[in-house]
Design a protein around this motif. Structure first.
Motif, mmCIF file in Angstrom:
data_model
loop_
_atom_site.group_PDB
_atom_site.id
_atom_site.type_symbol
_atom_site.label_atom_id
_atom_site.label_comp_id
_atom_site.label_asym_id
_atom_site.label_seq_id
_atom_site.Cartn_x
_atom_site.Cartn_y
_atom_site.Cartn_z
ATOM 1 N N LEU A 193 28.076 44.107 41.940
ATOM 2 C CA LEU A 193 29.291 44.755 41.404
ATOM 3 C C LEU A 193 29.057 45.161 39.922
ATOM 4 C CD1 LEU A 193 31.913 42.875 43.169
ATOM 5 C CD2 LEU A 193 31.071 44.910 43.840
ATOM 6 N N LEU A 210 26.467 38.808 42.014
ATOM 7 C CA LEU A 210 27.154 39.688 43.095
ATOM 8 C C LEU A 210 26.721 41.352 42.638
ATOM 9 C CD1 LEU A 210 30.758 38.149 43.059
ATOM 10 C CD2 LEU A 210 29.022 38.271 45.083
ATOM 11 N N ALA A 253 35.799 38.734 40.763
ATOM 12 C CA ALA A 253 35.310 38.042 42.052
ATOM 13 C C ALA A 253 34.996 36.880 41.967
ATOM 14 C CB ALA A 253 34.318 39.196 42.854
ATOM 15 N N GLN A 273 33.906 43.155 37.276
ATOM 16 C CA GLN A 273 34.230 42.987 38.726
ATOM 17 C C GLN A 273 33.670 42.156 39.662
ATOM 18 O OE1 GLN A 273 33.872 46.651 41.262
ATOM 19 N NE2 GLN A 273 35.706 47.846 40.173
ATOM 20 N N ALA A 274 32.411 41.687 39.070
ATOM 21 C CA ALA A 274 31.642 40.517 39.604
ATOM 22 C C ALA A 274 32.261 39.146 38.834
ATOM 23 C CB ALA A 274 30.045 40.761 39.250
#
Length: 94
Positions: free
Chosen positions: A39, A37, A47, A43-44
């Motif tokens: 990000l 991801l 998520a 944050q990855a």
């Protein structure tokens, strides 16, 4: 001692595939999505972890909807290994 009927054995195998195989595939998808991801790393991972609820639910439903028991185990094993390997290769510096 009474032996387990083939129908009960199939249900047990399907349940184990849904629970254990689903857990393995869910962990593999988190590893893979956390690596790919676009990000920041934290944050990855977040998520990917949130996505894992949908993945686990889908695997459980699929395991009970697919008629071929061998196919269920084979797909779960291959997909888990492929996603884990790809996630570890693409993740680089954990």
């Amino acid at each position: 001692m009474k032996s387990i009927s083939p129908r009960s054995r199939a249900l047990l195998s399907r349940t184990l595939a849904a629970l254990l195989g689903g857990y393995a595939l869910t962990c593999a998808s988190v590893i893979f999505l956390g690596a790919v991801l676009p990000l920041p790393k934290s944050q990855a991972i977040l998520a990917a972890s949130l996505t894992s609820f949908a993945v686990y639910t889908a695997v459980i439903v699929w395991a009970f909807a697919t008629p071929n028991l061998t196919r269920i185990w084979r797909v779960l094993l291959i997909a888990s290994l492929a996603l884990t390997g790809a996630g570890l290769l693409l993740g680089g510096d954990a």
